[in-house]
Motif scaffolding. Structure first.
Motif, PDB file in Angstrom:
ATOM      1  N   TYR A 271      -2.321   6.736  42.691  1.00 52.40           N
ATOM      2  CA  TYR A 271      -1.445   5.601  42.447  1.00 52.40           C
ATOM      3  C   TYR A 271      -0.755   5.194  43.746  1.00 52.40           C
ATOM      4  CZ  TYR A 271      -2.180   5.774  37.434  1.00 52.40           C
ATOM      5  OH  TYR A 271      -2.760   5.711  36.196  1.00 52.40           O
TER       6      TYR A 271
ATOM      7  N   ARG B  45      -6.493   9.561  32.196  1.00 51.75           N
ATOM      8  CA  ARG B  45      -7.508   8.664  32.751  1.00 51.75           C
ATOM      9  C   ARG B  45      -7.314   7.269  32.148  1.00 51.75           C
ATOM     10  NH1 ARG B  45     -12.878   9.826  31.339  1.00 51.75           N
ATOM     11  NH2 ARG B  45     -12.063  10.590  29.372  1.00 51.75           N
TER      12      ARG B  45
ATOM     13  N   LEU C 111      -3.372   1.217  41.607  1.00 53.56           N
ATOM     14  CA  LEU C 111      -4.221   2.408  41.604  1.00 53.56           C
ATOM     15  C   LEU C 111      -5.471   2.173  42.430  1.00 53.56           C
ATOM     16  CD1 LEU C 111      -4.847   5.276  40.395  1.00 53.56           C
ATOM     17  CD2 LEU C 111      -6.112   4.080  38.601  1.00 53.56           C
TER      18      LEU C 111
ATOM     19  N   HIS D 221      -3.143  13.640  35.628  1.00 50.75           N
ATOM     20  CA  HIS D 221      -1.955  12.791  35.784  1.00 50.75           C
ATOM     21  C   HIS D 221      -1.273  12.631  34.428  1.00 50.75           C
ATOM     22  CE1 HIS D 221       0.408   9.125  36.569  1.00 50.75           C
ATOM     23  NE2 HIS D 221       0.376   9.512  37.830  1.00 50.75           N
TER      24      HIS D 221
ATOM     25  N   LEU E 127      -7.726  12.100  37.705  1.00 50.18           N
ATOM     26  CA  LEU E 127      -6.669  11.432  36.949  1.00 50.18           C
ATOM     27  C   LEU E 127      -6.427  12.079  35.595  1.00 50.18           C
ATOM     28  CD1 LEU E 127      -7.638   7.795  37.939  1.00 50.18           C
ATOM     29  CD2 LEU E 127      -5.595   9.048  38.665  1.00 50.18           C
TER      30      LEU E 127
ATOM     31  N   TYR F 112      -9.117   4.023  42.931  1.00 50.68           N
ATOM     32  CA  TYR F 112      -9.863   5.041  42.181  1.00 50.68           C
ATOM     33  C   TYR F 112     -11.335   5.029  42.553  1.00 50.68           C
ATOM     34  CZ  TYR F 112     -11.189   1.175  39.020  1.00 50.68           C
ATOM     35  OH  TYR F 112     -11.675  -0.002  38.496  1.00 50.68           O
TER      36      TYR F 112
END
Length: 454
Positions: free
Chosen positions: A362, A33, A328, A29, A26, A330
């Motif tokens: 996601y 995070r 999300l 992304h 992440l 994770y």
């Protein structure tokens, strides 16, 4: 037997969507995070599931691609539980106290949770209860074990702390088949372990069996089925064998020069054994819950069925555990190869700051619809279309006309299910491992294909 990337009936075992091979760090992304406190701020927290992952086994079976390592030298279990304690403290802080936090179900998985000593299992339960606030004696608690680690002292701890379901991986009661699956065990050891489990008084016993092992016949398969039935288990799981990259059987296949691709003869063997096992259990008073799961009619239910569509959040603790929010999914990094797994575990035990999500994916509106449809449709009871429409405001046939139309053409949908119920036919259930992957989104397929197996 070949190492397969089959396009036949056994493409992929779909136990979660999206698969962890579609997760990515992440940190890359645009949002970075996310802090767990921000991630969980707007989530319902009154019916959460709690999963604690123990990534240790005494041996690694030839078919296993789970996130686990063999043994735990130099007090590694102590360091792991220390890190699990730190993570639980950080996660519970992130959930906050502004609204009620309640856990409706709990599970210890792995690996083999009973690799831990009885004293370490007490500590594991304390982490769930004292750190997370889960009341293990008042909610369903499922725990996985193995024949070698299902000792009386460990089972006594689990029973005392409220375990309602224990699942033991037997795979085969035929010693030669166990050896062929690279699972060193003897039937006498398995029977002794089952006796200790029954003596412990845990309400639900589940026995895992595998079909498709090299040399397995319908007769030897019935031998294992009857040996399991002799213990009157409340649940039985029948798993098709898969041979995956970087596993023991996968390496054997590579060493023997096996090529990737479909193996029609093996597919036919597994389908034949599946039908034999299904019909045998149905004739002995079991009902089919999914392609894999069978429950004894009238047996105590220890909690929500596995693989059911989860509408509530999941808190996963440990380096192989997933957590689910509405937006999300994770976890931590994923690997199969032993050296890589050891490195990830070592990194987990050295971590001090567990306040952010590290690796995940996601789940947008389309992915949420796919997940709901997939995990509901793979249940034998099927999916109520009005429930789908109530949740998403759309119709499943309108959202997925191509996929559902193809399932209808193949006879995988039950035309007699009645209005408003989307349910698989017996043949559709038999082909669950082909049907499930067809509901993956193009983006998830691409991410899984780009994943570098390690």
């Amino acid at each position: 037997m070949t190492v397969t990337t089959s396009t036949g009936p056994y493409r992929s075992y779909v136990y979660a969507y999206p698969h962890k091979t579609a997760y990515r760090p992440l940190a890359g992304h645009p949002a970075g995070r996310p802090l767990l406190r921000e991630l969980w701020a707007a989530e319902p927290k009154d019916a959460l599931s709690l999963y604690l992952h123990i990534p240790f086994c005494e041996v690694r079976c030839g078919f296993c691609n789970l996130f686990t390592r063999i043994g735990a030298p130099d007090e590694l279990t102590t360091r792991y539980l220390d890190a699990l304690d730190r993570q639980a403290t950080a996660v519970r802080d992130a959930l906050g106290d502004e609204e009620r936090v309640r856990f409706a179900a709990a599970a210890f998985g792995g690996g083999t949770p009973t690799f831990l000593t009885a004293g370490e299992l007490e500590r594991l339960c304390d982490i769930a209860e004292k750190r997370m606030g889960a009341d293990l004696r008042s909610v369903p608690l499922a725990v996985e074990t193995s024949p070698a680690t299902a000792t009386a002292d460990r089972l006594g701890v689990l029973a005392d702390r409220g375990t309602t379901r224990i699942s033991i991986g037997v795979q085969s009661f035929v010693d030669a088949e166990a050896r062929a699956a690279v699972r060193p065990q003897h039937r006498s050891e398995v029977e002794a372990a089952l006796g200790r489990i029954r003596d412990a008084g845990i309400p639900v016993l589940n026995i895992d069996l595998i079909y498709g092992i090299d040399g397995q016949t319908e007769e030897s398969w019935r031998t294992s089925l009857d040996a399991a039935l002799a213990w009157c288990p409340e649940e039985l799981y029948l798993y098709p064998l898969y041979v995956r990259a970087l596993t023991g059987l996968g390496r054997q296949g590579a060493a023997a020069g096996a090529s990737d691709g479909a193996d029609p003869a093996w597919d036919e063997q597994r389908l034949r054994l599946y039908r034999t096992g299904r019909d045998h259990l149905l004739a002995h008073g079991y009902e089919q819950v999914s392609m894999r799961m069978f429950r004894r009619t009238g047996a105590h239910r220890a909690g929500p069925d596995d693989y059911a569509c989860q509408t509530d959040g999941m808190i996963g603790l440990g380096c192989g555990a997933r957590s689910y929010t509405s937006s999300l999914h994770y976890s931590f990094d994923y690997a199969v190869e032993m050296r890589e797994i050891r490195g990830i575990i070592d990194g987990f035990t050295a971590t001090e700051d567990f306040s952010r999500a590290e690796v995940g994916r996601y789940v947008d509106g389309d992915e949420a619809r796919r997940r709901h449809l997939l995990q509901s449709l793979l249940q034998a009871e099927g999916m109520r279309q009005d429930g789908y429409r109530e949740r998403f405001g759309t119709d499943p046939f309108g959202d997925f006309p191509g996929e559902l139309g193809a399932f209808e053409e193949r006879g995988w949908l039950d035309g007699s299910a009645g209005p408003g119920l989307l349910r698989l036919s017996p043949e559709g259930l038999a082909h669950s491992d082909a049907l499930g992957p067809e509901l993956f989104s193009p983006a998830v397929r691409a991410a899984m294909a780009a994943y570098e197996v390690k």
